[in-house]
Design an enzyme around this catalytic site. Structure first.
Site, PDB file in Angstrom:
ATOM      1  CE1 TYR A 100      24.434  45.961  -3.265  1.00 20.35           C
ATOM      2  CE2 TYR A 100      25.842  44.150  -3.942  1.00 20.35           C
ATOM      3  CZ  TYR A 100      25.602  45.238  -3.125  1.00 20.35           C
ATOM      4  OH  TYR A 100      26.509  45.598  -2.169  1.00 20.35           O
ATOM      5  CG  ASN A 123      21.195  51.511   4.899  1.00 23.09           C
ATOM      6  OD1 ASN A 123      20.309  52.189   5.389  1.00 23.09           O
ATOM      7  ND2 ASN A 123      21.554  50.332   5.391  1.00 23.09           N
ATOM      8  CB  CYS A 131      23.222  47.768   3.633  1.00 21.86           C
ATOM      9  SG  CYS A 131      24.187  48.590   4.885  1.00 21.86           S
ATOM     10  CG  HIS A 132      24.793  43.380   7.775  1.00 18.36           C
ATOM     11  ND1 HIS A 132      23.970  44.310   8.390  1.00 18.36           N
ATOM     12  CD2 HIS A 132      24.449  42.183   8.279  1.00 18.36           C
ATOM     13  CE1 HIS A 132      23.164  43.685   9.233  1.00 18.36           C
ATOM     14  NE2 HIS A 132      23.434  42.389   9.181  1.00 18.36           N
ATOM     15  CD  GLU A 158      22.184  39.547  10.797  1.00 14.52           C
ATOM     16  OE1 GLU A 158      21.730  39.074   9.743  1.00 14.52           O
ATOM     17  OE2 GLU A 158      22.152  40.761  11.069  1.00 14.52           O
TER      18      GLU A 158
END
Length: 167
Positions: A100, A123, A131-132, A158
């Site tokens: 953040y 979001n 946002c993950h 990912e």
């Protein structure tokens, strides 16, 4: 008044509600999403809306491991600050994470860590504006509208630790 069109699709992380306007993708909502998190107004079903069909296609490619970057017209509603945060999310490369604080610095406001967290929580474009990929400063998973288990699964996907086959 803005018109919104919606379509629910099955995905490896549960049902997703895709919402579009005539200008672009407005939201991807989770199955048990709090309706106050992303206030949109009335959404009418329209499974053949071109933006919804293209979003569904690109999400299937993402979940099958072929797509890393989304190319969709976007039409999100939010404050100027929220849109700056959401644009910063779009800059986080596939398979990488940010804190953040890093997002706050990216938007030129390093003291706004809490406000970044609040904007991140609102979001509207889950997965697309990733946002993950945002973690606490200690590297821990923190709040996620889809739930921390799904956040962990998306990050593993990912990192190529798992392939989430499309449902």
């Amino acid at each position: 008044m803005q018109r919104y069109f919606g379509k629910v699709i099955a995905s490896p992380v549960g049902l997703l509600k895709l919402v579009a306007s005539d200008r672009g993708l407005a939201a991807i909502l989770w199955e048990n999403d709090d309706p106050r998190r992303v206030p949109l107004g009335e959404v009418v079903g329209c499974g053949d809306h071109p933006v919804l069909l293209e979003t569904e296609r690109q999400l299937r490619e993402y979940f099958s491991g072929v797509r890393e970057v989304f190319e969709l017209p976007l039409d999100v509603r939010g404050t100027e600050f929220q849109r700056r945060v959401w644009n910063a999310l779009l800059s986080i490369p596939y398979g990488e994470t940010r804190s953040y604080l890093q997002i706050a610095r990216h938007i030129g406001n390093p003291a706004a860590v809490r406000a970044v967290g609040a904007a991140n929580g609102r979001n509207p474009l889950s997965i697309i504006a990733p946002c993950h990929r945002v973690l606490g400063s200690n590297g821990q998973l923190t709040g996620f509208a889809g739930g921390l288990e799904i956040k962990a699964r998306l990050l593993s996907h990912e990192r190529r630790e798992v392939v989430l086959c499309a449902a």
